[in-house]
Scaffold this motif. Structure first.
Motif, short mmCIF file in Angstrom:
data_model
loop_
_atom_site.label_atom_id
_atom_site.label_comp_id
_atom_site.label_asym_id
_atom_site.label_seq_id
_atom_site.Cartn_x
_atom_site.Cartn_y
_atom_site.Cartn_z
N ASN A 45 0.64 -1.33 -0.21
CA ASN A 45 0.10 0.12 0.29
C ASN A 45 1.04 1.52 0.04
OD1 ASN A 45 -3.03 -0.94 0.38
ND2 ASN A 45 -2.23 -1.30 1.90
N LEU A 48 2.02 1.74 -3.61
CA LEU A 48 1.10 2.03 -4.42
C LEU A 48 0.65 4.06 -4.40
CD1 LEU A 48 -1.03 -1.00 -4.79
CD2 LEU A 48 0.74 -0.07 -6.85
N ASP A 49 1.06 4.10 -3.00
CA ASP A 49 0.34 5.83 -2.73
C ASP A 49 1.37 6.26 -2.77
OD1 ASP A 49 -1.69 4.94 -1.38
OD2 ASP A 49 -1.16 4.67 0.80
N PRO A 73 -3.88 -3.28 -5.42
CA PRO A 73 -3.79 -2.60 -3.98
C PRO A 73 -4.65 -3.95 -3.06
CG PRO A 73 -5.32 -1.27 -4.50
CD PRO A 73 -5.08 -2.25 -5.61
N ASP A 74 -5.39 -5.01 -2.96
CA ASP A 74 -6.11 -5.96 -2.77
C ASP A 74 -5.17 -7.50 -3.43
OD1 ASP A 74 -7.36 -6.34 -5.27
OD2 ASP A 74 -9.07 -6.33 -4.63
#
Length: 92
Positions: A45, A48-49, A73-74
């Motif tokens: 996360n 990706l952020d 993200p999942d």
């Protein structure tokens, strides 16, 4: 570089950011190798952020070829493991 985050879209990311992003990629790889699910989730996360924050989103109707594809993200450990190259998710 054009980067696609699966399920989200594309961002244009300056190559200068890859030194910073590779630190997160290295951390993610270590957590995957050790089976640290919580660390993996947190670092995925964060990676990706960082890509979202450092990159410039492309319009949804843009048809640019993606030079790099990152997991959603999942995504779970196995899905990400299948996307790895020798360096992790990111080149370098």
């Amino acid at each position: 570089m054009i980067v696609r985050i699966m399920g989200e879209g594309q961002v244009k990311l300056d190559d200068a950011h890859f030194t910073e992003l590779n630190k997160l990629d290295d951390e993610l790889l270590q957590e995957m190798e050790s089976g640290d699910e919580q660390g993996f989730r947190r670092t995925l996360n964060a990676l990706l952020d960082a890509v979202r924050g450092l990159g410039t989103p492309l319009p949804d109707d843009a048809l640019e070829p993606s030079e790099l594809i990152l997991p959603a993200p999942d995504a779970d450990l196995e899905e990400v493991r299948q996307m790895l190259n020798d360096d992790g998710l990111l080149p370098g």
